[in-house]
Motif scaffolding. Sequence first.
Motif, mmCIF file in Angstrom:
data_model
loop_
_atom_site.group_PDB
_atom_site.id
_atom_site.type_symbol
_atom_site.label_atom_id
_atom_site.label_comp_id
_atom_site.label_asym_id
_atom_site.label_seq_id
_atom_site.Cartn_x
_atom_site.Cartn_y
_atom_site.Cartn_z
ATOM 1 N N GLN A 9 0.819 -1.221 0.000
ATOM 2 C CA GLN A 9 0.000 0.000 0.000
ATOM 3 C C GLN A 9 0.849 1.267 0.000
ATOM 4 O O GLN A 9 0.430 2.296 -0.523
ATOM 5 C CB GLN A 9 -0.957 0.007 1.188
ATOM 6 C CG GLN A 9 -2.100 -0.952 1.022
ATOM 7 C CD GLN A 9 -3.059 -0.938 2.195
ATOM 8 O OE1 GLN A 9 -2.764 -0.372 3.252
ATOM 9 N NE2 GLN A 9 -4.211 -1.553 2.013
ATOM 10 N N LYS A 10 2.035 1.201 0.556
ATOM 11 C CA LYS A 10 2.888 2.390 0.579
ATOM 12 C C LYS A 10 3.488 2.710 -0.798
ATOM 13 O O LYS A 10 4.133 3.725 -0.969
ATOM 14 C CB LYS A 10 3.990 2.241 1.629
ATOM 15 C CG LYS A 10 4.914 1.090 1.420
ATOM 16 C CD LYS A 10 5.880 0.975 2.591
ATOM 17 C CE LYS A 10 6.677 -0.305 2.490
ATOM 18 N NZ LYS A 10 7.482 -0.546 3.661
ATOM 19 N N TYR A 11 3.238 1.848 -1.778
ATOM 20 C CA TYR A 11 3.750 2.070 -3.131
ATOM 21 C C TYR A 11 2.657 2.569 -4.073
ATOM 22 O O TYR A 11 2.680 2.300 -5.257
ATOM 23 C CB TYR A 11 4.394 0.788 -3.675
ATOM 24 C CG TYR A 11 5.625 0.390 -2.898
ATOM 25 C CD1 TYR A 11 6.832 1.036 -3.108
ATOM 26 C CD2 TYR A 11 5.563 -0.603 -1.934
ATOM 27 C CE1 TYR A 11 7.959 0.688 -2.391
ATOM 28 C CE2 TYR A 11 6.683 -0.963 -1.207
ATOM 29 C CZ TYR A 11 7.877 -0.311 -1.436
ATOM 30 O OH TYR A 11 8.989 -0.653 -0.717
ATOM 31 N N ARG A 12 1.692 3.305 -3.549
ATOM 32 C CA ARG A 12 0.632 3.871 -4.391
ATOM 33 C C ARG A 12 1.193 4.933 -5.337
ATOM 34 O O ARG A 12 0.786 5.018 -6.484
ATOM 35 C CB ARG A 12 -0.471 4.497 -3.534
ATOM 36 C CG ARG A 12 -1.361 3.507 -2.852
ATOM 37 C CD ARG A 12 -2.459 4.237 -2.070
ATOM 38 N NE ARG A 12 -3.171 3.341 -1.201
ATOM 39 C CZ ARG A 12 -4.291 2.734 -1.509
ATOM 40 N NH1 ARG A 12 -4.827 2.934 -2.697
ATOM 41 N NH2 ARG A 12 -4.880 1.921 -0.667
ATOM 42 N N GLN A 13 2.105 5.738 -4.851
ATOM 43 C CA GLN A 13 2.669 6.822 -5.664
ATOM 44 C C GLN A 13 3.747 6.311 -6.625
ATOM 45 O O GLN A 13 3.744 6.633 -7.802
ATOM 46 C CB GLN A 13 3.272 7.913 -4.766
ATOM 47 C CG GLN A 13 2.317 8.495 -3.749
ATOM 48 C CD GLN A 13 1.092 9.129 -4.390
ATOM 49 O OE1 GLN A 13 1.123 9.531 -5.546
ATOM 50 N NE2 GLN A 13 -0.001 9.214 -3.645
ATOM 51 N N ASN A 14 4.666 5.536 -6.088
ATOM 52 C CA ASN A 14 5.780 5.002 -6.885
ATOM 53 C C ASN A 14 5.785 3.488 -6.749
ATOM 54 O O ASN A 14 5.658 2.952 -5.659
ATOM 55 C CB ASN A 14 7.122 5.554 -6.396
ATOM 56 C CG ASN A 14 7.197 7.056 -6.561
ATOM 57 O OD1 ASN A 14 6.735 7.589 -7.562
ATOM 58 N ND2 ASN A 14 7.759 7.741 -5.570
ATOM 59 N N ARG A 49 2.981 -2.482 -8.890
ATOM 60 C CA ARG A 49 2.262 -1.221 -8.712
ATOM 61 C C ARG A 49 0.957 -1.484 -7.964
ATOM 62 O O ARG A 49 0.253 -2.444 -8.259
ATOM 63 C CB ARG A 49 1.974 -0.603 -10.066
ATOM 64 C CG ARG A 49 1.243 0.726 -9.963
ATOM 65 C CD ARG A 49 1.415 1.490 -11.189
ATOM 66 N NE ARG A 49 2.873 1.611 -11.334
ATOM 67 C CZ ARG A 49 3.479 2.474 -12.105
ATOM 68 N NH1 ARG A 49 2.807 3.267 -12.832
ATOM 69 N NH2 ARG A 49 4.772 2.537 -12.185
ATOM 70 N N TYR A 50 0.652 -0.627 -7.021
ATOM 71 C CA TYR A 50 -0.590 -0.714 -6.250
ATOM 72 C C TYR A 50 -1.516 0.396 -6.742
ATOM 73 O O TYR A 50 -1.138 1.556 -6.764
ATOM 74 C CB TYR A 50 -0.280 -0.526 -4.761
ATOM 75 C CG TYR A 50 -1.428 -0.826 -3.850
ATOM 76 C CD1 TYR A 50 -1.543 -2.074 -3.258
ATOM 77 C CD2 TYR A 50 -2.399 0.127 -3.566
ATOM 78 C CE1 TYR A 50 -2.596 -2.370 -2.409
ATOM 79 C CE2 TYR A 50 -3.455 -0.158 -2.728
ATOM 80 C CZ TYR A 50 -3.550 -1.406 -2.150
ATOM 81 O OH TYR A 50 -4.595 -1.689 -1.318
ATOM 82 N N TYR A 51 -2.712 0.014 -7.166
ATOM 83 C CA TYR A 51 -3.662 0.997 -7.683
ATOM 84 C C TYR A 51 -4.689 1.380 -6.630
ATOM 85 O O TYR A 51 -4.939 0.640 -5.679
ATOM 86 C CB TYR A 51 -4.384 0.427 -8.921
ATOM 87 C CG TYR A 51 -3.468 0.222 -10.092
ATOM 88 C CD1 TYR A 51 -3.051 1.289 -10.873
ATOM 89 C CD2 TYR A 51 -3.003 -1.048 -10.413
ATOM 90 C CE1 TYR A 51 -2.204 1.089 -11.954
ATOM 91 C CE2 TYR A 51 -2.151 -1.247 -11.483
ATOM 92 C CZ TYR A 51 -1.750 -0.174 -12.250
ATOM 93 O OH TYR A 51 -0.911 -0.359 -13.311
ATOM 94 N N ASP A 52 -5.313 2.534 -6.820
ATOM 95 C CA ASP A 52 -6.316 3.027 -5.870
ATOM 96 C C ASP A 52 -7.523 2.106 -5.756
ATOM 97 O O ASP A 52 -8.189 2.084 -4.734
ATOM 98 C CB ASP A 52 -6.783 4.438 -6.261
ATOM 99 C CG ASP A 52 -5.685 5.469 -6.033
ATOM 100 O OD1 ASP A 52 -4.826 5.230 -5.160
ATOM 101 O OD2 ASP A 52 -5.679 6.494 -6.733
#
Length: 181
Positions: A9-14, A49-52
Amino acid sequence: MKYNKNQLQKYRQNALTFDEKLNLEENAKKRFPTTVLALSLVQVKGYIRYYDNEDLSLHAEITGKITVPSSRSLLPVVRDINLIIDERYIEDEQRLKDFDETEAVFVLENDTLDVDEAILDNIIAELPLQILTTAEIADDKLPSGKDWHVVSEETFENEKKDDNNSNFDPRFAKLDDFFKE
């Protein structure tokens, strides 16, 4: 490499990037004992990649070498591994119908993304059905034994035609017209 969804979850941005050499040989031999004779260290480069919308995307480029048995003689054959995988992981199985059948979409099990399993599954899926040694490719002679031999489809069709023609008794030619009325 296993990642819990909470970790990602902490990789939402990058995206989480990786570039590692993995030793998957023991797992490969355990899961596919008749298919995998040996597996070199596998170089894996990619990202997760983690998406919203809670989806995960895995992209990886995989290189290495795998040793598998020949489909004709069971002799070992070393093949290069060079593949790219793009997969999406979702939580809700009901959402599978939202994707095309051609898309690689999987349901995330136990909120954990097992990258090793995904890589191994793709390596095995990429293997061709017919794997031959270089000698078998060069030699067009097919295997045979006592009272049996392997033939190509073309040879089989030709033999079948010859059998039909050679077994035809000309005395029965008049019977061909019997059922034509």
